[in-house]
Design an enzyme around this catalytic site. Structure first.
Site, PDB file in Angstrom:
ATOM      1  N   MET A   1       0.864  -1.184  -0.056  1.00 55.95           N
ATOM      2  CA  MET A   1      -0.222  -0.163  -0.012  1.00 55.95           C
ATOM      3  C   MET A   1       0.838   1.356   0.020  1.00 55.95           C
ATOM      4  O   MET A   1      -0.014   2.276  -0.547  1.00 55.95           O
ATOM      5  CB  MET A   1      -0.938   0.068   1.255  1.00 55.95           C
ATOM      6  CG  MET A   1      -0.840   0.861   2.328  1.00 55.95           C
ATOM      7  SD  MET A   1       0.314   1.105   3.264  1.00 55.95           S
ATOM      8  CE  MET A   1       0.384  -0.551   4.438  1.00 55.95           C
ATOM      9  N   PRO A   2       1.968   1.280   0.467  1.00 58.96           N
ATOM     10  CA  PRO A   2       2.872   2.846   0.360  1.00 58.96           C
ATOM     11  C   PRO A   2       3.003   3.032  -0.785  1.00 58.96           C
ATOM     12  O   PRO A   2       3.695   2.461  -1.511  1.00 58.96           O
ATOM     13  CB  PRO A   2       3.983   2.414   1.549  1.00 58.96           C
ATOM     14  CG  PRO A   2       4.005   0.747   1.939  1.00 58.96           C
ATOM     15  CD  PRO A   2       3.020   0.080   1.274  1.00 58.96           C
ATOM     16  N   ILE A   3       3.128   4.469  -0.863  1.00 55.89           N
ATOM     17  CA  ILE A   3       3.424   5.118  -2.066  1.00 55.89           C
ATOM     18  C   ILE A   3       4.493   6.148  -1.369  1.00 55.89           C
ATOM     19  O   ILE A   3       4.319   7.129  -0.723  1.00 55.89           O
ATOM     20  CB  ILE A   3       2.441   5.914  -2.702  1.00 55.89           C
ATOM     21  CG1 ILE A   3       1.168   5.071  -3.319  1.00 55.89           C
ATOM     22  CG2 ILE A   3       2.948   6.715  -4.075  1.00 55.89           C
ATOM     23  CD1 ILE A   3       0.011   5.969  -3.917  1.00 55.89           C
ATOM     24  N   ILE A  40       5.376   1.156  -3.862  1.00 53.19           N
ATOM     25  CA  ILE A  40       5.673   1.817  -5.208  1.00 53.19           C
ATOM     26  C   ILE A  40       6.425   3.065  -4.681  1.00 53.19           C
ATOM     27  O   ILE A  40       6.360   3.567  -3.707  1.00 53.19           O
ATOM     28  CB  ILE A  40       4.306   2.456  -5.697  1.00 53.19           C
ATOM     29  CG1 ILE A  40       3.414   1.242  -6.374  1.00 53.19           C
ATOM     30  CG2 ILE A  40       4.761   3.460  -6.654  1.00 53.19           C
ATOM     31  CD1 ILE A  40       2.040   1.725  -6.907  1.00 53.19           C
TER      32      ILE A  40
ATOM     33  N   GLU F   7       3.449   8.093   1.844  1.00 55.23           N
ATOM     34  CA  GLU F   7       1.722   7.771   1.971  1.00 55.23           C
ATOM     35  C   GLU F   7       1.467   6.420   2.420  1.00 55.23           C
ATOM     36  O   GLU F   7       1.813   5.372   1.733  1.00 55.23           O
ATOM     37  CB  GLU F   7       0.951   8.262   0.767  1.00 55.23           C
ATOM     38  CG  GLU F   7       1.026   9.440   0.464  1.00 55.23           C
ATOM     39  CD  GLU F   7       0.496   9.842  -0.898  1.00 55.23           C
ATOM     40  OE1 GLU F   7      -0.547  10.314  -1.112  1.00 55.23           O
ATOM     41  OE2 GLU F   7       1.060   9.154  -2.027  1.00 55.23           O
TER      42      GLU F   7
END
Lengths: 61, 61, 61, 61, 61, 61
Positions: A1-3, A40, F7
């Site tokens: 989930m992290p960007i 990502i 994020e």
């Protein structure tokens, strides 16, 4: 989930980005307990005349 | 009022962006009840060597 | 691969975001030829006193 | 501490960015009570065919 | 057309944001030759424990 | 000079962010040859109902 988004001045090589992507992804997996596949990393190369600190473009330094 | 930002790999054509802008704006108007004039869509083309997933640059896939 | 970021004033319901996520993802798949799994949509709710147009906070309108 | 990000259509000159960086940094220092050194301004030049309003690319206006 | 995004630590008052929005919009109009109506300023309040410099969270300073 | 933006879904602890800030800053210094003082890391906690993948809000998974 992290960007993860990395803004740096232009000039970093593809080898440096490759290494950064690997190390940052490892950090996300080990510390934030996500999976590599879900992580990502996006790099943005910023020209020095598009970056200012203390009110002066970095191209003027 | 909405700002929509679309980050994609480079390679999408102007025709595709035109169509995406139209459809996304329609969605904002119909679903989020804003006006077309208030809806801004910004595209950012990202090179594959600036994008990593699972710790590897997409240019290496 | 695409990341879509939607900034709107707070007040949109979860049902509206659900519908927006569905329609925007469909658009990315059909028009930009990506896969649903590769499409991430992130919503950011902005308070009206954190948003200005024409030099005035929207909370003052 | 503040980071200010300015997205504009391409075409602004380096002199304009220099002046914007100076004035925006002054505003941050005088109004938000930070220091010049702590204030970063990043410019992003957006091509008109990467910007849409009212569902139409600005390159079509 | 310009979108200006200001990230600051939480704690700035609404009066400060109001003044910043006014001054930044004036700068965009006078220096970048856009219109007030086309200028959007978005503020993002960042908690000190979500901000790090020199590898340390600002909440630890 | 680099700005790194992370994020993630809400739920990461302050200890995890502290460790991520440290490791990411070390990576920037060692690999991208910047200084710790010049490296800023900003975390953004995203609620699961503000995050969608494959057209579905993550709060629905």
């Amino acid at each position: 989930m992290p960007i993860v988004r990395v803004e740096m001045w232009t000039g970093r090589t593809e080898a440096q980005k490759k290494e950064l992507a690997r190390v940052i992804t490892d950090a996300m997996v080990n510390i934030a307990h996500t999976t590599p596949e879900a992580t990502i990393v996006v790099f943005e190369d910023i020209e020095k005349d598009n970056w200012a600190q203390a009110g002066k473009l970095s191209s003027d330094d």
